[in-house]
Design a protein around this motif. Structure first.
Motif, PDB file in Angstrom:
ATOM      1  N   TYR A  86       9.099  -2.414  11.084  1.00 26.88           N
ATOM      2  CA  TYR A  86       9.224  -1.332  10.119  1.00 26.88           C
ATOM      3  C   TYR A  86      10.630  -0.766  10.181  1.00 26.88           C
ATOM      4  CZ  TYR A  86       8.415   1.922  14.037  1.00 26.88           C
ATOM      5  OH  TYR A  86       8.488   2.608  15.228  1.00 26.88           O
TER       6      TYR A  86
ATOM      7  N   THR B 129       5.240  -1.787   1.381  1.00 29.94           N
ATOM      8  CA  THR B 129       5.037  -3.106   1.980  1.00 29.94           C
ATOM      9  C   THR B 129       4.888  -4.134   0.858  1.00 29.94           C
ATOM     10  OG1 THR B 129       3.899  -4.305   3.751  1.00 29.94           O
ATOM     11  CG2 THR B 129       2.512  -3.073   2.223  1.00 29.94           C
TER      12      THR B 129
ATOM     13  N   LEU C  50      -0.998  -8.638   6.786  1.00 33.02           N
ATOM     14  CA  LEU C  50      -0.528  -7.927   5.590  1.00 33.02           C
ATOM     15  C   LEU C  50      -1.703  -7.340   4.805  1.00 33.02           C
ATOM     16  CD1 LEU C  50       1.782  -7.080   3.760  1.00 33.02           C
ATOM     17  CD2 LEU C  50       1.638  -9.330   2.663  1.00 33.02           C
TER      18      LEU C  50
ATOM     19  N   ALA D 192      12.148  -5.750   5.673  1.00 33.44           N
ATOM     20  CA  ALA D 192      11.589  -4.413   5.475  1.00 33.44           C
ATOM     21  C   ALA D 192      12.598  -3.511   4.755  1.00 33.44           C
ATOM     22  CB  ALA D 192      11.200  -3.805   6.821  1.00 33.44           C
TER      23      ALA D 192
END
Length: 153
Positions: A20, A62, A79, A142
């Motif tokens: 992240y 995401t 995911l 990300a």
């Protein structure tokens, strides 16, 4: 009068790693990578919950697993688990489709490192054909999703 600061948490999933990046008002503040979170959906959810509790984001970004994606196997399971967690928790979120706008992910990473110099030391070098992808490449995946949201306002 106070203005709420936009706190964006972007999470990327790849084979063998979940990462992240966290930004406040478009400025990169923190980043983290976990190999353990990529091993199973529950472990991926656990990393997500800890990150949300720590950063209290106003938006989570995401990849959209329901659109064309290169994810498969356990990466796709993780995911999907993250997206399900976002939906179940009613966390404000945005799912993005990863479109290739550069010749490759390493050119994209170079562009992002110029824009966000704090992460430049983690800039991955293009591996030889026989080498594995550098672990740090996931940070830039990300970051690219976060940049899409920032640029769109």
């Amino acid at each position: 009068m106070t203005t709420e600061r936009k706190r964006v948490l972007a999470i990327a999933v790849a084979s063998g790693k979940v990462a992240y990046v966290f930004l406040i008002d478009g400025k990169l503040k923190d980043w983290h990578c976990s190999r353990a979170a990529s091993l199973s959906a529950p472990k991926g959810r656990s990393l997500f919950r800890r990150a949300v509790a720590r950063f209290e984001p106003s938006l989570v970004v995401t990849e959209d697993p329901f659109k064309p994606t290169r994810k498969s196997g356990i990466s796709l399971e993780v995911l999907n688990a993250l997206v399900q967690e976002l939906t179940d928790s009613a966390t404000p979120h945005h799912l993005v489709q990863r479109d290739q706008q550069f010749a490759n992910k390493y050119h994209e990473a170079q562009s992002l490192a110029k824009r966000f110099p704090a992460i430049a030391p983690w800039l991955p070098k293009t591996p030889k054909i026989w080498e594995a992808e550098p672990v740090s490449a996931i940070y830039f995946e990300a970051l690219s999703m976060a940049a899409l949201i920032i640029d769109d306002g």
